[in-house]
Write a protein that holds these residues in place. Structure first.
Motif, PDB file in Angstrom:
ATOM      1  N   ASP A 102       0.855  -1.179   0.000  1.00 25.06           N
ATOM      2  CA  ASP A 102       0.000   0.000   0.000  1.00 25.06           C
ATOM      3  C   ASP A 102       0.896   1.236   0.000  1.00 25.06           C
ATOM      4  OD1 ASP A 102      -1.882   1.968   0.384  1.00 25.06           O
ATOM      5  OD2 ASP A 102      -2.657   1.169   2.261  1.00 25.06           O
ATOM      6  N   LEU A 103       0.760   2.098  -1.007  1.00 23.65           N
ATOM      7  CA  LEU A 103       1.648   3.263  -1.128  1.00 23.65           C
ATOM      8  C   LEU A 103       1.549   4.208   0.064  1.00 23.65           C
ATOM      9  CD1 LEU A 103       1.311   4.126  -4.917  1.00 23.65           C
ATOM     10  CD2 LEU A 103       3.220   3.033  -3.740  1.00 23.65           C
ATOM     11  N   ALA A 104       0.337   4.432   0.559  1.00 25.89           N
ATOM     12  CA  ALA A 104       0.176   5.338   1.702  1.00 25.89           C
ATOM     13  C   ALA A 104       0.829   4.751   2.950  1.00 25.89           C
ATOM     14  CB  ALA A 104      -1.301   5.619   1.947  1.00 25.89           C
ATOM     15  N   CYS A 105       0.652   3.457   3.147  1.00 24.82           N
ATOM     16  CA  CYS A 105       1.258   2.789   4.302  1.00 24.82           C
ATOM     17  C   CYS A 105       2.782   2.797   4.160  1.00 24.82           C
ATOM     18  CB  CYS A 105       0.737   1.360   4.418  1.00 24.82           C
ATOM     19  SG  CYS A 105       1.318   0.462   5.869  1.00 24.82           S
ATOM     20  N   ASP A 106       3.262   2.590   2.945  1.00 26.40           N
ATOM     21  CA  ASP A 106       4.703   2.594   2.692  1.00 26.40           C
ATOM     22  C   ASP A 106       5.308   3.965   2.987  1.00 26.40           C
ATOM     23  OD1 ASP A 106       7.126   1.399   1.888  1.00 26.40           O
ATOM     24  OD2 ASP A 106       6.896   2.194  -0.149  1.00 26.40           O
ATOM     25  N   ASP A 107       4.612   5.031   2.588  1.00 29.18           N
ATOM     26  CA  ASP A 107       5.094   6.384   2.886  1.00 29.18           C
ATOM     27  C   ASP A 107       5.107   6.653   4.390  1.00 29.18           C
ATOM     28  OD1 ASP A 107       5.505   6.950   0.232  1.00 29.18           O
ATOM     29  OD2 ASP A 107       3.567   7.959  -0.035  1.00 29.18           O
ATOM     30  N   MET A 108       4.049   6.229   5.068  1.00 32.10           N
ATOM     31  CA  MET A 108       3.993   6.428   6.513  1.00 32.10           C
ATOM     32  C   MET A 108       5.066   5.613   7.215  1.00 32.10           C
ATOM     33  SD  MET A 108       0.743   6.021   9.029  1.00 32.10           S
ATOM     34  CE  MET A 108       0.867   6.417  10.755  1.00 32.10           C
ATOM     35  N   MET A 109       5.356   4.442   6.679  1.00 30.31           N
ATOM     36  CA  MET A 109       6.382   3.581   7.258  1.00 30.31           C
ATOM     37  C   MET A 109       7.744   4.270   7.230  1.00 30.31           C
ATOM     38  SD  MET A 109       7.350  -0.348   6.223  1.00 30.31           S
ATOM     39  CE  MET A 109       7.801   0.072   4.556  1.00 30.31           C
ATOM     40  N   ASP A 110       8.005   5.033   6.166  1.00 29.09           N
ATOM     41  CA  ASP A 110       9.282   5.734   6.049  1.00 29.09           C
ATOM     42  C   ASP A 110       9.419   6.869   7.063  1.00 29.09           C
ATOM     43  OD1 ASP A 110      10.025   4.077   3.979  1.00 29.09           O
ATOM     44  OD2 ASP A 110       9.331   5.454   2.416  1.00 29.09           O
ATOM     45  N   THR A 111       8.298   7.477   7.428  1.00 25.94           N
ATOM     46  CA  THR A 111       8.373   8.619   8.343  1.00 25.94           C
ATOM     47  C   THR A 111       8.106   8.260   9.799  1.00 25.94           C
ATOM     48  OG1 THR A 111       6.059   9.167   7.900  1.00 25.94           O
ATOM     49  CG2 THR A 111       7.735  10.269   6.556  1.00 25.94           C
ATOM     50  N   ASP A 112       7.109   7.384  10.045  1.00 30.06           N
ATOM     51  CA  ASP A 112       6.690   7.102  11.424  1.00 30.06           C
ATOM     52  C   ASP A 112       7.132   5.730  11.935  1.00 30.06           C
ATOM     53  OD1 ASP A 112       5.480   9.547  11.374  1.00 30.06           O
ATOM     54  OD2 ASP A 112       3.466   8.776  11.030  1.00 30.06           O
ATOM     55  N   GLY A 113       7.622   4.878  11.061  1.00 38.35           N
ATOM     56  CA  GLY A 113       8.037   3.546  11.484  1.00 38.35           C
ATOM     57  C   GLY A 113       7.026   2.485  11.105  1.00 38.35           C
ATOM     58  N   ILE A 114       7.481   1.241  11.087  1.00 36.62           N
ATOM     59  CA  ILE A 114       6.651   0.134  10.620  1.00 36.62           C
ATOM     60  C   ILE A 114       5.495  -0.158  11.574  1.00 36.62           C
ATOM     61  CG2 ILE A 114       8.231  -1.583  11.598  1.00 36.62           C
ATOM     62  CD1 ILE A 114       5.942  -1.983   8.536  1.00 36.62           C
ATOM     63  N   ILE A 115       5.743  -0.071  12.864  1.00 32.61           N
ATOM     64  CA  ILE A 115       4.685  -0.393  13.835  1.00 32.61           C
ATOM     65  C   ILE A 115       3.529   0.598  13.711  1.00 32.61           C
ATOM     66  CG2 ILE A 115       4.142  -0.682  16.285  1.00 32.61           C
ATOM     67  CD1 ILE A 115       6.080  -2.773  15.319  1.00 32.61           C
ATOM     68  N   ALA A 116       3.831   1.875  13.670  1.00 36.60           N
ATOM     69  CA  ALA A 116       2.790   2.897  13.564  1.00 36.60           C
ATOM     70  C   ALA A 116       2.044   2.792  12.239  1.00 36.60           C
ATOM     71  CB  ALA A 116       3.400   4.287  13.717  1.00 36.60           C
ATOM     72  N   ALA A 117       2.763   2.575  11.150  1.00 38.39           N
ATOM     73  CA  ALA A 117       2.129   2.494   9.836  1.00 38.39           C
ATOM     74  C   ALA A 117       1.233   1.266   9.734  1.00 38.39           C
ATOM     75  CB  ALA A 117       3.193   2.463   8.750  1.00 38.39           C
ATOM     76  N   TYR A 118       1.736   0.121  10.150  1.00 40.93           N
ATOM     77  CA  TYR A 118       0.939  -1.108  10.068  1.00 40.93           C
ATOM     78  C   TYR A 118      -0.315  -0.987  10.917  1.00 40.93           C
ATOM     79  CZ  TYR A 118      -0.416  -5.978   9.946  1.00 40.93           C
ATOM     80  OH  TYR A 118      -1.122  -7.134   9.754  1.00 40.93           O
ATOM     81  N   THR A 119      -0.167  -0.470  12.125  1.00 41.52           N
ATOM     82  CA  THR A 119      -1.307  -0.321  13.027  1.00 41.52           C
ATOM     83  C   THR A 119      -2.339   0.650  12.466  1.00 41.52           C
ATOM     84  OG1 THR A 119       0.153  -0.775  14.893  1.00 41.52           O
ATOM     85  CG2 THR A 119      -1.963   0.207  15.402  1.00 41.52           C
ATOM     86  N   ALA A 120      -1.881   1.727  11.857  1.00 47.05           N
ATOM     87  CA  ALA A 120      -2.813   2.717  11.311  1.00 47.05           C
ATOM     88  C   ALA A 120      -3.615   2.164  10.140  1.00 47.05           C
ATOM     89  CB  ALA A 120      -2.047   3.959  10.873  1.00 47.05           C
TER      90      ALA A 120
END
Length: 81
Positions: free
Chosen positions: A56-74
Motif C-alpha cells: 500500500d503506497l500510503a502505508c509505505d510512505d507512513m512507514m518511512d516517516t513514522d516507522g513500521i509499527i505505527a504504519a501497520y497499526t494505522a
C-alpha cells in the motif's frame, strides 16, 4: 432424583457466579491476549509487517516517516502476533 440434580446445578451456578469465575469480555481479552511492545517483535516478524505495508503506497510512505509499527497499526489494525 430430578430435584436433587436441579439443586446441585443451581448451587454450582451460584458458586461460579459468586467466586468471580465469570469476567467481563474486555477484562478477559486483556488477560488472555496481552499486547507486545515493539521491542519484543523479532526481525522476521518486522520484515513480515514491512512486506504487507509495502503493498500500500500510503502505508509505505507512513512507514518511512513514522516507522513500521505505527504504519501497520494505522492501516491494518493491531499486530497479529
Amino acid at each position: 432424583m430430578k430435584t436433587l440434580l436441579v439443586l446441585v446445578l443451581c448451587s454450582l451456578a451460584v458458586v461460579c457466579l459468586t467466586d468471580g469465575l465469570f469476567v467481563e469480555k474486555e477484562q478477559a481479552s486483556t488477560v488472555v491476549r496481552q499486547k507486545r511492545a515493539a521491542g519484543e517483535l523479532t526481525l522476521t516478524q518486522l520484515e513480515s509487517l514491512s512486506e504487507v505495508c509495502e503493498a500500500d503506497l500510503a502505508c509505505d510512505d507512513m512507514m518511512d516517516t513514522d516507522g513500521i509499527i505505527a504504519a501497520y497499526t494505522a492501516y491494518y489494525g493491531p499486530i497479529p502476533y
